[in-house]
Design a protein around this motif. Structure first.
Motif: not given
Length: 456
Positions: A305-307, A441, A443-444
């Motif tokens: 869950q990058w964001r 960012k 990765r998202e």
């Protein structure tokens, strides 16, 4: 009970997770605060200075253990966030093995080496006997402190920050009763203060074990879980020893500063000890927010869950800086009164020096608030390089002040040591976070990149 931090409002989860940490840290500091008040009032300023002179050595060895516990809980959080309970239990087992070795080493080094280490720090001769007694009793019970820190870290890694708080409250009340009985009733001196803390920590360990057995089946370890491969041991050791080493670096810097303070005499030592007690209580909200971020980031990294990580860090920074401004204002308003709680109003020189320390530090709490959030967030991502570099710079700052500035400008050098250390440590952390933020960012964006099927 375990709690997943990968869904729901980030700031709400962070605040709810932080609140028990905050209250728990207050009660944990209450051990030291009660000891300080009772020792200062019932035994005297010299006994208070003796306990204070041992503070850097306590921080050096027990800080390493606390860092290890927090570091070894990061893989536990990550595996829990990913839903891999088998790997999570093996990470817990690896931490148990490592913690056992750490507790044994601290006991041997602390009990056998206490008088030698005190003399190396330049502790005033009149303080060495009582300081040695305090350290030997305290380190003799190192297994209880290490055990409680590790069990609490593992329980928090699963999102439960409330239950360790309950156990701390119970232990803190017990500590108050015991320290008053041992010193005020039985006349056991500074050794009684240390023994009260050890016994209270032991009760906390037993309560944690009962909780795990009755209400956290995901932490029920079997013999198979302790068949830990080199990969799991290496990962837990890397995270644990890195954070432990980082805490030790900070503690070595504090020891060098203590060396300089000891050269200023018992009044300066007592003033620094008292100011540090108040300061440690004041920064608990900032520290607790940082600790919460390590678990939040680690769980969300495991869940990819990058964001949420980016949003959580941004919101935590705003919250923490705001709290730092409020805490600074409170210190400005009530700092002198808080110092007098420890030593009374009949020690004007001690009160004046302690107040000077508190006012300067409180004015710069915003720097510390950012440092806590960024450092723990980076650690939650599993990165160890920048936090270690920050620890080295803290060592440099405190060491330079302790070995050179204190001798030249006196207690003013003590006053500027901590803000100088925070500022230097923040530099590599901000640079590293800039890189991590860019990677998160990316990765998202990659996660939402549409998959294009090639046309035959």
């Amino acid at each position: 009970m375990a709690k997943n931090l990968t869904t729901g409002s980030p700031i709400r989860l962070i605040v709810l997770f932080t609140l028990p940490l905050l209250v728990g840290n207050v009660f944990q500091q209450a051990y030291a605060v009660v000891d300080t008040i009772v020792v200062g009032r019932l035994i005297g300023v010299q006994a208070l200075a003796a306990v204070g002179a041992s503070g850097s050595l306590q921080f050096l060895l027990m800080g390493f253990a606390m860092g290890c516990s927090a570091g070894m809980a990061i893989p536990v959080s990550r595996h829990f966030g990913a839903g891999d309970l088998r790997q999570m239990r093996q990470a817990v087992a690896a931490g148990v093995i490592i913690s056992t070795g750490v507790a044994l080493a601290i006991t041997l080094v602390g009990v056998l080496g206490a008088p030698t280490m005190l003399r190396l720090l330049g502790t005033p001769a009149e303080l060495v006997p009582e300081a040695t007694t305090f350290l030997r009793v305290f380190f003799g019970g190192a297994a209880a402190t290490v055990g409680f820190n590790y069990l609490s870290s593992v329980i928090r890694a699963l999102g439960d920050s409330t239950t360790p708080l309950v156990f701390l409250i119970i232990a803190s009340v017990l500590n108050v009763v015991l320290v008053l009985a041992f010193i005020g009733g039985l006349g056991m001196g500074v050794g009684g203060a240390a023994l009260a803390t050890v016994l209270a920590q032991l009760v906390s360990v037993l309560l944690c074990m009962v909780l795990v057995w009755r209400r956290m089946p995901e932490l029920h370890l079997t013999r198979a879980d302790f068949v830990v491969g080199p990969v799991q041991l290496r990962e837990s050791a890397r995270q644990g020893f890195t954070l432990g080493f980082q805490m030790s670096i900070i503690a070595i810097g504090a020891a060098l500063l203590q060396f300089g303070i000891n050269g200023l005499g018992s009044t300066a030592v007592a003033a620094f000890t008292t100011a540090m007690r108040v300061d440690q209580m004041a920064v608990i909200p900032l520290m607790s927010t940082g600790v919460a971020m390590a678990t939040f980031v680690a769980q969300n990294a495991g869940a990819l869950q990058w964001r949420r990580i980016l949003d959580g860090v941004r919101q935590a920074l705003l919250l923490s800086v705001g709290m730092s401004l409020v805490l600074g204002a409170l210190i400005f308003a009530f700092g002198t009164s808080l110092v007098e709680v420890f030593v009374g109003a009949n020690q004007p020189e001690v009160v004046a020096l302690a107040h000077q320390y508190l006012v300067v530090n409180a004015a710069l709490y915003a720097i510390l608030s950012v440092l806590f959030v960024i450092r723990h967030s980076i650690q939650g991502l599993g990165s160890t390089t920048a936090p270690t570099a920050a620890g080295v710079l803290e060592l440099v700052a405190r060491g330079v002040v302790g070995l050179f500035l204190v001798e030249r400008i006196g207690f003013l050098g003590v006053v500027i040591a901590a803000p100088a250390a925070w500022t230097l440590a923040l530099v590599p952390l901000l640079l590293a976070w800039r890189v991590h933020r860019r990677l998160l960012k990316q990765r998202e964006q990659d996660a939402f990149q549409p998959q294009v099927t090639p046309v035959a």
